[in-house]
Motif scaffolding. Structure first.
Motif, mmCIF file in Angstrom:
data_model
loop_
_atom_site.group_PDB
_atom_site.id
_atom_site.type_symbol
_atom_site.label_atom_id
_atom_site.label_comp_id
_atom_site.label_asym_id
_atom_site.label_seq_id
_atom_site.Cartn_x
_atom_site.Cartn_y
_atom_site.Cartn_z
ATOM 1 N N SER A 261 -27.980 43.738 -21.518
ATOM 2 C CA SER A 261 -28.110 42.776 -20.417
ATOM 3 C C SER A 261 -29.177 41.744 -20.763
ATOM 4 O O SER A 261 -29.020 40.550 -20.498
ATOM 5 C CB SER A 261 -28.485 43.493 -19.114
ATOM 6 O OG SER A 261 -27.397 44.242 -18.620
ATOM 7 N N TYR A 262 -30.268 42.219 -21.352
ATOM 8 C CA TYR A 262 -31.341 41.300 -21.767
ATOM 9 C C TYR A 262 -30.813 40.308 -22.800
ATOM 10 O O TYR A 262 -31.073 39.105 -22.709
ATOM 11 C CB TYR A 262 -32.508 42.110 -22.336
ATOM 12 C CG TYR A 262 -33.646 41.262 -22.856
ATOM 13 C CD1 TYR A 262 -34.556 40.687 -21.978
ATOM 14 C CD2 TYR A 262 -33.808 41.055 -24.221
ATOM 15 C CE1 TYR A 262 -35.614 39.906 -22.450
ATOM 16 C CE2 TYR A 262 -34.854 40.281 -24.703
ATOM 17 C CZ TYR A 262 -35.751 39.714 -23.818
ATOM 18 O OH TYR A 262 -36.787 38.948 -24.290
ATOM 19 N N PHE A 263 -30.040 40.810 -23.781
ATOM 20 C CA PHE A 263 -29.459 39.915 -24.793
ATOM 21 C C PHE A 263 -28.515 38.897 -24.147
ATOM 22 O O PHE A 263 -28.457 37.744 -24.559
ATOM 23 C CB PHE A 263 -28.700 40.717 -25.852
ATOM 24 C CG PHE A 263 -29.592 41.520 -26.767
ATOM 25 C CD1 PHE A 263 -30.857 41.070 -27.103
ATOM 26 C CD2 PHE A 263 -29.161 42.730 -27.293
ATOM 27 C CE1 PHE A 263 -31.684 41.801 -27.951
ATOM 28 C CE2 PHE A 263 -29.980 43.473 -28.137
ATOM 29 C CZ PHE A 263 -31.244 43.004 -28.461
ATOM 30 N N ALA A 264 -27.765 39.333 -23.132
ATOM 31 C CA ALA A 264 -26.844 38.422 -22.437
ATOM 32 C C ALA A 264 -27.614 37.293 -21.764
ATOM 33 O O ALA A 264 -27.218 36.123 -21.833
ATOM 34 C CB ALA A 264 -26.021 39.193 -21.413
ATOM 35 N N PHE A 265 -28.727 37.623 -21.111
ATOM 36 C CA PHE A 265 -29.534 36.591 -20.459
ATOM 37 C C PHE A 265 -30.175 35.643 -21.474
ATOM 38 O O PHE A 265 -30.475 34.501 -21.144
ATOM 39 C CB PHE A 265 -30.605 37.235 -19.573
ATOM 40 C CG PHE A 265 -30.047 37.911 -18.351
ATOM 41 C CD1 PHE A 265 -29.231 37.218 -17.462
ATOM 42 C CD2 PHE A 265 -30.316 39.248 -18.076
ATOM 43 C CE1 PHE A 265 -28.707 37.831 -16.335
ATOM 44 C CE2 PHE A 265 -29.793 39.870 -16.960
ATOM 45 C CZ PHE A 265 -28.983 39.168 -16.082
ATOM 46 N N LYS A 266 -30.376 36.152 -22.692
ATOM 47 C CA LYS A 266 -30.933 35.308 -23.764
ATOM 48 C C LYS A 266 -29.826 34.620 -24.565
ATOM 49 O O LYS A 266 -30.082 34.008 -25.596
ATOM 50 C CB LYS A 266 -31.788 36.163 -24.717
ATOM 51 C CG LYS A 266 -32.983 36.839 -24.054
ATOM 52 C CD LYS A 266 -34.092 35.882 -23.682
ATOM 53 C CE LYS A 266 -34.902 35.471 -24.881
ATOM 54 N NZ LYS A 266 -36.062 34.640 -24.517
ATOM 55 N N THR A 267 -28.573 34.740 -24.087
ATOM 56 C CA THR A 267 -27.356 34.177 -24.706
ATOM 57 C C THR A 267 -27.131 34.665 -26.149
ATOM 58 O O THR A 267 -26.553 33.969 -26.968
ATOM 59 C CB THR A 267 -27.351 32.628 -24.669
ATOM 60 O OG1 THR A 267 -28.399 32.135 -25.508
ATOM 61 C CG2 THR A 267 -27.512 32.104 -23.247
ATOM 62 N N LYS A 268 -27.600 35.860 -26.448
ATOM 63 C CA LYS A 268 -27.352 36.466 -27.768
ATOM 64 C C LYS A 268 -26.106 37.347 -27.675
ATOM 65 O O LYS A 268 -26.160 38.576 -27.827
ATOM 66 C CB LYS A 268 -28.566 37.277 -28.216
ATOM 67 C CG LYS A 268 -29.820 36.439 -28.426
ATOM 68 C CD LYS A 268 -30.990 37.303 -28.867
ATOM 69 C CE LYS A 268 -32.241 36.455 -29.090
ATOM 70 N NZ LYS A 268 -33.415 37.289 -29.468
ATOM 71 N N PHE A 269 -24.959 36.708 -27.414
ATOM 72 C CA PHE A 269 -23.730 37.463 -27.142
ATOM 73 C C PHE A 269 -23.198 38.201 -28.369
ATOM 74 O O PHE A 269 -22.505 39.210 -28.238
ATOM 75 C CB PHE A 269 -22.658 36.517 -26.589
ATOM 76 C CG PHE A 269 -23.053 35.873 -25.288
ATOM 77 C CD1 PHE A 269 -23.180 36.635 -24.138
ATOM 78 C CD2 PHE A 269 -23.318 34.508 -25.212
ATOM 79 C CE1 PHE A 269 -23.550 36.051 -22.930
ATOM 80 C CE2 PHE A 269 -23.690 33.912 -24.010
ATOM 81 C CZ PHE A 269 -23.811 34.689 -22.866
ATOM 82 N N SER A 270 -23.516 37.703 -29.557
ATOM 83 C CA SER A 270 -23.027 38.367 -30.771
ATOM 84 C C SER A 270 -23.575 39.786 -30.872
ATOM 85 O O SER A 270 -22.887 40.696 -31.330
ATOM 86 C CB SER A 270 -23.422 37.569 -32.012
ATOM 87 O OG SER A 270 -24.832 37.462 -32.108
ATOM 88 N N LYS A 271 -24.813 39.992 -30.402
ATOM 89 C CA LYS A 271 -25.413 41.329 -30.427
ATOM 90 C C LYS A 271 -24.651 42.290 -29.510
ATOM 91 O O LYS A 271 -24.563 43.484 -29.777
ATOM 92 C CB LYS A 271 -26.882 41.261 -30.001
ATOM 93 C CG LYS A 271 -27.830 40.717 -31.068
ATOM 94 C CD LYS A 271 -29.258 40.720 -30.555
ATOM 95 C CE LYS A 271 -30.245 40.301 -31.628
ATOM 96 N NZ LYS A 271 -30.515 41.345 -32.614
ATOM 97 N N ILE A 272 -24.107 41.759 -28.427
ATOM 98 C CA ILE A 272 -23.357 42.591 -27.477
ATOM 99 C C ILE A 272 -22.014 42.990 -28.074
ATOM 100 O O ILE A 272 -21.649 44.172 -28.078
ATOM 101 C CB ILE A 272 -23.145 41.834 -26.147
ATOM 102 C CG1 ILE A 272 -24.493 41.487 -25.509
ATOM 103 C CG2 ILE A 272 -22.282 42.660 -25.188
ATOM 104 C CD1 ILE A 272 -24.401 40.568 -24.319
ATOM 105 N N PHE A 273 -21.287 42.002 -28.608
ATOM 106 C CA PHE A 273 -19.932 42.274 -29.098
ATOM 107 C C PHE A 273 -19.921 43.025 -30.428
ATOM 108 O O PHE A 273 -18.893 43.555 -30.843
ATOM 109 C CB PHE A 273 -19.147 40.961 -29.208
ATOM 110 C CG PHE A 273 -18.977 40.267 -27.883
ATOM 111 C CD1 PHE A 273 -18.378 40.931 -26.814
ATOM 112 C CD2 PHE A 273 -19.441 38.977 -27.681
ATOM 113 C CE1 PHE A 273 -18.228 40.311 -25.575
ATOM 114 C CE2 PHE A 273 -19.294 38.345 -26.449
ATOM 115 C CZ PHE A 273 -18.687 39.024 -25.395
#
Length: 501
Positions: A261-273
């Motif tokens: 969720s923290y990565f999503a708020f920081k727009t680091k979507f590649s880390k999520i996927f």
């Protein structure tokens, strides 16, 4: 062999006092809700808060001269006894107000709250004062992110390092950190946690819930707890698909690693996927939803499955929605119910029993074994086939494109064995107390996994009120060791832990 220093008892009791001060403060917050609704429970809840804070202040005052140092052993003791102290004092609002006069019942309800299990002994929830219902939901919310993480966020004010506490509170395999300083990590996690809670409260209010119901269900959802303000749980809103869809979104988020969720708020979507656990989490929810929805649609008895309600998008949408809701509720260990899943064919009864062992993501507020552990065990199992054919090959288990260290793999295997042994012993004790096989099986799986609804006499439409006192205390113990991931509590039962060398 390394030497073990003497336990720093003063810091242990000092932090117990700090936790009780926090607990008493939340009780006063519940008293404010009670006052605003004029429910007649303001005085007993306020007295409970005052008693708790008085005990906490006395402990802190008596141990104010202490070494500001926490070793591993102190960390384990503070976490385990912190939960016990919080649960013991957490019974006071119930007992003082007369809402739950029996100590055993009040302790069960409180432990179920802090461990975010959501099992209840109450038969008429809607008859309780609003202040007590809010306190009940708050116990979930405190326990969700971890009462110790809350303490970590303010430990710098006391000049105490919190790393050992964080390690004891969150002993899972996930090692992601948001920030190099542990206190900053705790603050960021709490900020996300509070933000999600406020967002869900707003959305549920806009969807038609009263503010009181919305905030209580938000506190329960984000903590993956499951306490509701209604006797029928979320089935009370079966006529409002929007409310259930909003709840599903936040159950999904609560069961996801909060670091993502923290990565999503920081727009680091590649880390999520790229996260393997997240991808498996999504795939399992999607696959299990389709399976459950189709079985409900084609084979379940409509009168038992809630699909006979007049829905906007018809019978198929209702079947998929109820299927998805219950899959999410059990996998994330939230435990809300929209229908009795034990009435959805024998296959789905066994299927949902299996889901109780799955758990959400590491770094989430959910209970259970956790998806990452299953994933690493499966990967290691597949590699064993290769190792059989190529005994001299070096074949490390890889997770997120990195080799998993051998001690972590061993720890996960040991955890799984210990979890299953705890489950078996849990079933045996419940059976010995007098529960039938189906009820004992479901009760042990649900309590250990912090799920909430179980099977048999403890099913989704029943509660734990008819358990004998010994059964309630045993279930409370299972809830505690499950929430603290076994090792943190069970290590205290080993003789070498207490040995000074």
């Amino acid at each position: 062999m390394g030497s073990l220093s003497k336990l720093n008892y003063r810091i242990i009791f000092y932090l117990m006092g700090l936790l009780l001060l926090v607990n008493g403060g939340f009780m006063w917050l519940a008293a404010l809700f009670s006052l605003s609704y004029g429910d007649g429970a303001t005085t007993p809840i306020s007295l409970a808060g005052a008693t708790t804070m008085l005990i906490g202040a006395a402990l802190m005052l008596a141990t104010r001269q202490h070494r500001k140092e926490i070793q591993k052993r102190e960390g384990y003791i503070i976490v385990t006894f912190g939960w016990l102290f919080m649960s013991l004092t957490g019974t006071l609002p119930y007992i003082y107000s007369g809402a739950i006069p029996s100590f055993t019942n009040a302790f069960f309800e409180t432990m179920s709250g802090y461990t975010t299990t959501g099992s209840s002994i109450l038969s008429d929830i809607e008859a309780l004062p609003e202040g007590i219902l809010f306190w009940r939901s708050i116990t979930h919310w405190i326990g969700g992110m971890g009462i110790i993480v809350l303490a970590i966020a303010i430990l710098p004010l006391l000049g105490i390092g919190g790393m050992q506490l964080f390690a004891a509170e969150a002993p899972g395999p996930g090692g992601d950190k948001l920030h190099p300083r542990i206190t900053d990590t705790a603050k960021r996690l709490w900020l996300i946690y509070v933000g999600y809670t406020l967002a869900e409260t707003l959305l549920l209010s806009l969807a038609g819930m009263s503010f009181f119901d919305a905030i209580n269900h938000s506190l329960s959802t984000l903590s993956t707890g499951g306490f509701s303000t209604k006797n029928a749980s979320m089935a009370h809103w079966n006529g409002s698909p929007l409310i259930q869809y909003i709840t599903m979104i936040f159950m999904f988020l609560a069961g996801t690693n909060f670091v993502l969720s923290y990565f999503a708020f920081k727009t680091k979507f590649s880390k999520i996927f790229q996260d393997e656990e997240f991808k498996l989490y999504v795939a399992l929810i999607f696959g299990f939803t389709v399976l459950t929805g189709l079985i409900i649609y084609f084979w379940a008895d409509p009168s038992q499955s809630s699909i006979d309600h007049p829905m906007v998008w018809g019978k198929f949408e209702s079947a998929i929605r109820h299927g998805m809701f219950q899959v999410l509720a059990v996998i994330t260990t939230t435990g809300f119910v929209t229908a009795d899943f034990t009435a959805w064919t024998s296959f789905l009864t066994i299927f949902f029993l299996g889901l109780m062992f799955l758990g959400g993501s590491a770094g989430s507020t959910s209970g259970g074994i956790k998806i990452v552990r299953h994933l690493i065990m499966i990967k290691n199992g597949m590699l064993e086939f290769k190792r059989t054919l190529h005994p001299n090959a070096i074949l490390p288990v890889r997770y997120n494109q990195r080799a998993v260290q051998q001690p972590i793999v061993f720890n996960i295997l040991a955890f799984f064995i210990l979890y299953m042994l705890s489950f078996i012993v849990g079933v045996l004790v419940f059976s010995w107390i007098g529960l039938d096989f189906k009820t004992a099986l479901g009760g042990a799986a649900s309590s250990l996994g912090n799920v909430g609804p179980a099977l048999g006499a403890l099913g989704p439409t029943e509660n734990f009120g008819n358990l004998p006192e010994a059964g309630k205390l045993w279930a409370s113990f299972l809830m505690l060791i499950g929430r603290l991931e076994l090792f943190t509590v069970l290590i205290l039962f080993t003789p070498f832990f207490w040995r000074n060398r």
